[in-house]
Scaffold this motif. Structure first.
Motif, mmCIF file in Angstrom:
data_model
loop_
_atom_site.group_PDB
_atom_site.id
_atom_site.type_symbol
_atom_site.label_atom_id
_atom_site.label_comp_id
_atom_site.label_asym_id
_atom_site.label_seq_id
_atom_site.Cartn_x
_atom_site.Cartn_y
_atom_site.Cartn_z
ATOM 1 N N ASP A 205 50.625 90.279 38.336
ATOM 2 C CA ASP A 205 51.849 89.912 39.049
ATOM 3 C C ASP A 205 51.697 90.309 40.520
ATOM 4 N N PRO A 206 52.053 89.426 41.468
ATOM 5 C CA PRO A 206 51.884 89.746 42.892
ATOM 6 C C PRO A 206 52.484 91.082 43.309
ATOM 7 N N HIS A 207 53.569 91.500 42.660
ATOM 8 C CA HIS A 207 54.214 92.768 43.028
ATOM 9 C C HIS A 207 53.350 93.973 42.649
ATOM 10 N N TYR A 208 52.456 93.802 41.686
ATOM 11 C CA TYR A 208 51.676 94.935 41.193
ATOM 12 C C TYR A 208 50.174 94.769 41.431
ATOM 13 N N ALA A 209 49.769 93.707 42.107
ATOM 14 C CA ALA A 209 48.342 93.489 42.367
ATOM 15 C C ALA A 209 47.797 94.619 43.240
ATOM 16 N N PRO A 210 46.627 95.187 42.890
ATOM 17 C CA PRO A 210 46.076 96.308 43.661
ATOM 18 C C PRO A 210 45.542 95.906 45.028
ATOM 19 N N SER A 211 45.348 94.607 45.272
ATOM 20 C CA SER A 211 44.916 94.106 46.578
ATOM 21 C C SER A 211 45.110 92.597 46.559
ATOM 22 N N THR A 212 44.641 91.938 47.595
ATOM 23 C CA THR A 212 44.633 90.473 47.615
ATOM 24 C C THR A 212 43.196 89.946 47.602
ATOM 25 N N LEU A 213 42.239 90.782 47.179
ATOM 26 C CA LEU A 213 40.842 90.368 47.084
ATOM 27 C C LEU A 213 40.580 89.817 45.682
ATOM 28 N N SER A 214 40.354 88.528 45.616
ATOM 29 C CA SER A 214 40.195 87.866 44.320
ATOM 30 C C SER A 214 38.726 87.693 43.972
ATOM 31 N N ILE A 215 38.428 87.766 42.692
ATOM 32 C CA ILE A 215 37.080 87.516 42.182
ATOM 33 C C ILE A 215 36.793 86.025 42.310
ATOM 34 N N THR A 216 35.610 85.707 42.837
ATOM 35 C CA THR A 216 35.368 84.371 43.366
ATOM 36 C C THR A 216 34.164 83.667 42.750
ATOM 37 N N GLY A 217 34.009 83.727 41.458
ATOM 38 C CA GLY A 217 33.090 82.838 40.771
ATOM 39 C C GLY A 217 31.606 83.077 40.953
#
Length: 300
Positions: A205-217
């Motif tokens: 959930d965006p409110h609880y995400a530890p960062s905005t760095l997403s795993i990218t394949g």
């Protein structure tokens, strides 16, 4: 604080193998994907899966394992010779067309296909390749994640791996309101291109995400990951998630993140796919001028 990279006296095993999970249903592209695999959708004249394959080749990969599903025969056919077509092109002396048809194909014995008999998630797809990987490190490439980087981003990851060993994940920044679409890392300390990873979670959930760095394949993983995938634990979407297995393995094995320095396209979505077509067409000299003129006619 700077990242302390864990070093050992043992040199990392050379990375020779790559896994391509291509068994998904591609439901966001229906009706096109009713009979055509999503990975065969073309971006500026080449299918998605060929871009991923060529990125792996550029990174020094020698063995290619495709984890497929039903109605995916078009992928295996694409990686085989088409003798009738090649004969016609040869007879008509169409050398350029002949080269792009067969000039990039892998050698005999370099490629294997294994069936993911049930669509149980990315973690399950990777686990299906275990007997082809054995006790070697391996890369994982998701064809619908395109990274516009010269020679491909995996090559940069492999270079770091061969220096330091461990496990590597490509990451890219995403808007916070979209973190629930991706695996997200909790970053630690930085050293050059590398970030240590303190934790990771699938589709938070965006409110609880530890960062905005997403795993990218793009991943480089040690074979111990199969010990965690073997448990078959279900996560987000009631699927066996690779992110969950990596989060457990993180407790005993170091993971590093590398942030992609090029443009990322999420070709799993129609908008991302169309954007990739525009961007990759603009990269080709033969298309660039016409594409720029064409885009002007649609600008508002």
């Amino acid at each position: 604080m700077h990242l302390q990279i864990i070093m050992t006296d043992i040199s990392p095993k050379r990375l020779r193998k790559a896994v391509f999970p291509v068994g998904g249903l591609g439901t966001r592209f229906l009706p096109a994907t009713k009979s055509l695999p999503k990975e065969m959708l073309p971006v500026a004249s080449k299918p998605l899966i060929q871009y991923a394959f060529e990125e792996a080749v550029a990174a020094g990969i020698e063995q290619f394992i495709f984890v497929t599903g039903r109605n995916k025969n078009a992928i295996s056919n694409h990686f085989d010779h088409s003798y009738e077509l090649q004969r016609v092109l040869s007879e008509k002396e169409k050398e350029e067309e002949l080269h792009i048809t067969k000039g990039w194909l892998p050698h005999a014995g370099q490629i294997a296909f294994v069936r993911q008999q049930e669509p149980l998630g990315l973690g399950h797809a990777v686990w299906c390749a275990r007997n082809f990987i054995g006790d070697e490190p391996f890369a994982v490439l998701l064809a619908d994640e395109m990274l516009l980087v010269k020679d491909g981003f995996l090559k940069q990851m492999v270079e770091e791996y061969h220096q330091h060993g461990g496990n590597y994940i490509a990451v890219a920044d995403v808007p916070r309101d979209k973190t629930d679409r991706y695996g997200i890392i909790e970053p630690g300390e930085r050293s050059g291109k590398l970030l240590s990873i303190k934790g990771m979670v699938e589709k938070p959930d965006p409110h609880y995400a530890p960062s905005t760095l997403s795993i990218t394949g793009r991943y480089i993983l040690q074979p111990e990951i199969f010990d965690y995938l073997e448990k078959g634990q279900r996560g987000s979407g009631n699927e066996i998630q690779l992110t969950d297995a990596m989060a457990q393995m993180l407790e005993v094995s170091p993971f590093y993140a590398m942030q992609c320095d090029g443009k990322r396209f999420d070709c799993g979505s129609p908008i991302g796919f169309m954007e990739a077509n525009i961007a990759y067409a603009l990269e080709q000299k033969s298309m660039r001028a016409q594409m720029l003129e064409l885009l002007k006619t649609y600008s508002l």
